[in-house]
Design an enzyme around this catalytic site. Sequence first.
Site, PDB file in Angstrom:
ATOM      1  N   ASN A  28       0.858  -1.202   0.000  1.00 38.41           N
ATOM      2  CA  ASN A  28       0.000   0.000   0.000  1.00 38.41           C
ATOM      3  C   ASN A  28       0.891   1.248   0.000  1.00 38.41           C
ATOM      4  O   ASN A  28       0.765   2.123   0.841  1.00 38.41           O
ATOM      5  CB  ASN A  28      -0.946  -0.018   1.199  1.00 38.41           C
ATOM      6  CG  ASN A  28      -2.069   1.007   1.044  1.00 38.41           C
ATOM      7  OD1 ASN A  28      -2.407   1.393  -0.066  1.00 38.41           O
ATOM      8  ND2 ASN A  28      -2.616   1.457   2.152  1.00 38.41           N
ATOM      9  N   LEU A  29       1.772   1.279  -0.974  1.00 42.09           N
ATOM     10  CA  LEU A  29       2.846   2.271  -0.993  1.00 42.09           C
ATOM     11  C   LEU A  29       2.329   3.688  -1.222  1.00 42.09           C
ATOM     12  O   LEU A  29       1.410   3.916  -2.000  1.00 42.09           O
ATOM     13  CB  LEU A  29       3.841   1.936  -2.099  1.00 42.09           C
ATOM     14  CG  LEU A  29       4.500   0.558  -2.042  1.00 42.09           C
ATOM     15  CD1 LEU A  29       5.569   0.466  -3.115  1.00 42.09           C
ATOM     16  CD2 LEU A  29       5.085   0.262  -0.677  1.00 42.09           C
ATOM     17  N   HIS A  33       7.093   5.765   1.232  1.00 40.94           N
ATOM     18  CA  HIS A  33       7.849   4.563   0.852  1.00 40.94           C
ATOM     19  C   HIS A  33       8.741   4.856  -0.356  1.00 40.94           C
ATOM     20  O   HIS A  33       9.899   4.409  -0.420  1.00 40.94           O
ATOM     21  CB  HIS A  33       6.897   3.426   0.434  1.00 40.94           C
ATOM     22  CG  HIS A  33       6.005   2.918   1.518  1.00 40.94           C
ATOM     23  ND1 HIS A  33       4.675   3.229   1.589  1.00 40.94           N
ATOM     24  CD2 HIS A  33       6.251   2.091   2.563  1.00 40.94           C
ATOM     25  CE1 HIS A  33       4.126   2.607   2.624  1.00 40.94           C
ATOM     26  NE2 HIS A  33       5.059   1.917   3.242  1.00 40.94           N
ATOM     27  N   GLN A  57       2.970  -8.891  13.702  1.00 40.31           N
ATOM     28  CA  GLN A  57       3.034  -7.580  14.338  1.00 40.31           C
ATOM     29  C   GLN A  57       1.663  -6.941  14.541  1.00 40.31           C
ATOM     30  O   GLN A  57       1.571  -5.784  14.959  1.00 40.31           O
ATOM     31  CB  GLN A  57       3.968  -6.646  13.576  1.00 40.31           C
ATOM     32  CG  GLN A  57       3.489  -6.186  12.212  1.00 40.31           C
ATOM     33  CD  GLN A  57       4.601  -5.519  11.416  1.00 40.31           C
ATOM     34  OE1 GLN A  57       5.535  -6.157  10.969  1.00 40.31           O
ATOM     35  NE2 GLN A  57       4.525  -4.214  11.239  1.00 40.31           N
ATOM     36  N   GLY A 144      12.034   4.392   7.752  1.00 38.47           N
ATOM     37  CA  GLY A 144      11.549   5.759   7.902  1.00 38.47           C
ATOM     38  C   GLY A 144      11.502   6.218   9.354  1.00 38.47           C
ATOM     39  O   GLY A 144      11.208   5.428  10.260  1.00 38.47           O
ATOM     40  N   GLN A 150      10.310   2.077  15.971  1.00 34.39           N
ATOM     41  CA  GLN A 150      10.705   0.913  15.155  1.00 34.39           C
ATOM     42  C   GLN A 150      12.142   1.076  14.666  1.00 34.39           C
ATOM     43  O   GLN A 150      12.951   0.143  14.735  1.00 34.39           O
ATOM     44  CB  GLN A 150       9.747   0.773  13.963  1.00 34.39           C
ATOM     45  CG  GLN A 150      10.217  -0.204  12.901  1.00 34.39           C
ATOM     46  CD  GLN A 150       9.165  -0.433  11.833  1.00 34.39           C
ATOM     47  OE1 GLN A 150       8.214  -1.163  12.053  1.00 34.39           O
ATOM     48  NE2 GLN A 150       9.328   0.153  10.652  1.00 34.39           N
ATOM     49  N   LEU A 181       2.556  11.137   5.848  1.00 38.43           N
ATOM     50  CA  LEU A 181       1.968  10.112   4.980  1.00 38.43           C
ATOM     51  C   LEU A 181       2.027   8.760   5.684  1.00 38.43           C
ATOM     52  O   LEU A 181       3.005   8.427   6.339  1.00 38.43           O
ATOM     53  CB  LEU A 181       2.708  10.052   3.643  1.00 38.43           C
ATOM     54  CG  LEU A 181       2.689  11.325   2.797  1.00 38.43           C
ATOM     55  CD1 LEU A 181       3.170  11.033   1.382  1.00 38.43           C
ATOM     56  CD2 LEU A 181       1.312  11.978   2.761  1.00 38.43           C
ATOM     57  N   SER A 183       0.079   4.573   5.366  1.00 33.05           N
ATOM     58  CA  SER A 183      -0.872   3.691   4.680  1.00 33.05           C
ATOM     59  C   SER A 183      -2.244   3.780   5.327  1.00 33.05           C
ATOM     60  O   SER A 183      -3.270   3.609   4.662  1.00 33.05           O
ATOM     61  CB  SER A 183      -0.378   2.248   4.732  1.00 33.05           C
ATOM     62  OG  SER A 183       0.855   2.148   4.066  1.00 33.05           O
ATOM     63  N   ARG A 184      -2.277   4.039   6.631  1.00 34.58           N
ATOM     64  CA  ARG A 184      -3.566   4.059   7.333  1.00 34.58           C
ATOM     65  C   ARG A 184      -4.343   5.363   7.111  1.00 34.58           C
ATOM     66  O   ARG A 184      -5.517   5.439   7.489  1.00 34.58           O
ATOM     67  CB  ARG A 184      -3.366   3.790   8.829  1.00 34.58           C
ATOM     68  CG  ARG A 184      -2.955   2.334   9.097  1.00 34.58           C
ATOM     69  CD  ARG A 184      -2.926   1.966  10.560  1.00 34.58           C
ATOM     70  NE  ARG A 184      -2.779   0.542  10.756  1.00 34.58           N
ATOM     71  CZ  ARG A 184      -1.618  -0.084  11.031  1.00 34.58           C
ATOM     72  NH1 ARG A 184      -0.489   0.604  11.143  1.00 34.58           N
ATOM     73  NH2 ARG A 184      -1.588  -1.392  11.198  1.00 34.58           N
TER      74      ARG A 184
HETATM   75  O1  PAF Z   1       7.297  -0.427   8.723  1.00 36.53           O
HETATM   76  C1  PAF Z   1       6.760  -1.407   8.152  1.00 36.53           C
HETATM   77  O2  PAF Z   1       6.159  -1.299   7.076  1.00 36.53           O
HETATM   78  C2  PAF Z   1       6.842  -2.767   8.822  1.00 36.53           C
HETATM   79  O3  PAF Z   1       6.819  -2.665  10.199  1.00 36.53           O
HETATM   80  C3  PAF Z   1       8.065  -3.580   8.361  1.00 36.53           C
HETATM   81  C4  PAF Z   1       9.366  -2.920   8.745  1.00 36.53           C
HETATM   82  C5  PAF Z   1       8.033  -3.762   6.838  1.00 36.53           C
HETATM   83  C6  PAF Z   1       8.041  -4.975   9.011  1.00 36.53           C
HETATM   84  O4  PAF Z   1       6.897  -5.677   8.673  1.00 36.53           O
END
Ligand code: PAF
Length: 275
Positions: A28-29, A33, A57, A144, A150, A181, A183-184
Amino acid sequence: MEIHSTIAGLRAALMGAGRVSFVPTMGNLHEGHIALMRQAQPLGDCLVSSLFVNRLQFGPKEDFGTYPRTFEADCAKMATVGVAHLFAPDEREMYPAPQAYFVQPEPVQADILEGEFRPGFFRGVATVVMKLFAIVQPQVAVFGKKDYQQLMIIRNMVREFALPIEIVAGETVRAEDGLALSSRNGYLSAAERAEAPRLYRALEAVRQGVRGGERDLARLEQWAMAELRASGWIPQYVAVRKQLDLQLPAAHDSGLVVLGAALLGSTRLIDNLEV
Ligand code: PAF
């Protein structure tokens, strides 16, 4: 761009590929991204991306089932920014049996901020990223700053396991009105989308307060939470922390970051600003 659904296929294709740069995604770029991929492309001889919606996750009440899957559109975007190989496994390829080994970051890193509201999230992220690193074997990977915690956890994991991978941070990409920006963002109604930049503005006000010399950080944080609440949000946290380890800053610490998470309707938004 070559698309690989198996680990064996990707590994065969990467033999002799030279220095590999890597951007993992859940698809869902959006432009955020794409910016990470543009940043990663000149860092290696061969740009690899992955697209895998990682069940590990997501919490039981989270949006794993409805997370937008836009494979064709994602492939078209990746191809325009020089992705040479896309690894897009299905669940049976990534988790042929239920995963029995996990990367579990210490609670001091994984149970604060995002981890407090998303139990198990960072165990799921660290585990899949470790597995993706083992599969892709990149020399450099770009993550990012939008997902600040993360990024910190991945950096620490790479350092503590002595993985020979350089982790590079990508800046958050924002819409003109300041909304980071994500995806959600696609979950937001038109009215919610108009309201959504308030989170960024609240964090910006806290940042200005810190820069202006306000040392009562709790007062700033509570002010921002009240601002959001007054406009119908359900704030989960607004916190000023140290950039390095996201722990509470001491009186004259510099290198801070303001982080926030809040629900707007049923959509959970996160953002952060370095001070
Ligand atoms: O940030 C994300 O899109 C996800 O947490 C990742 C790093 C691809 C791991 O599933």
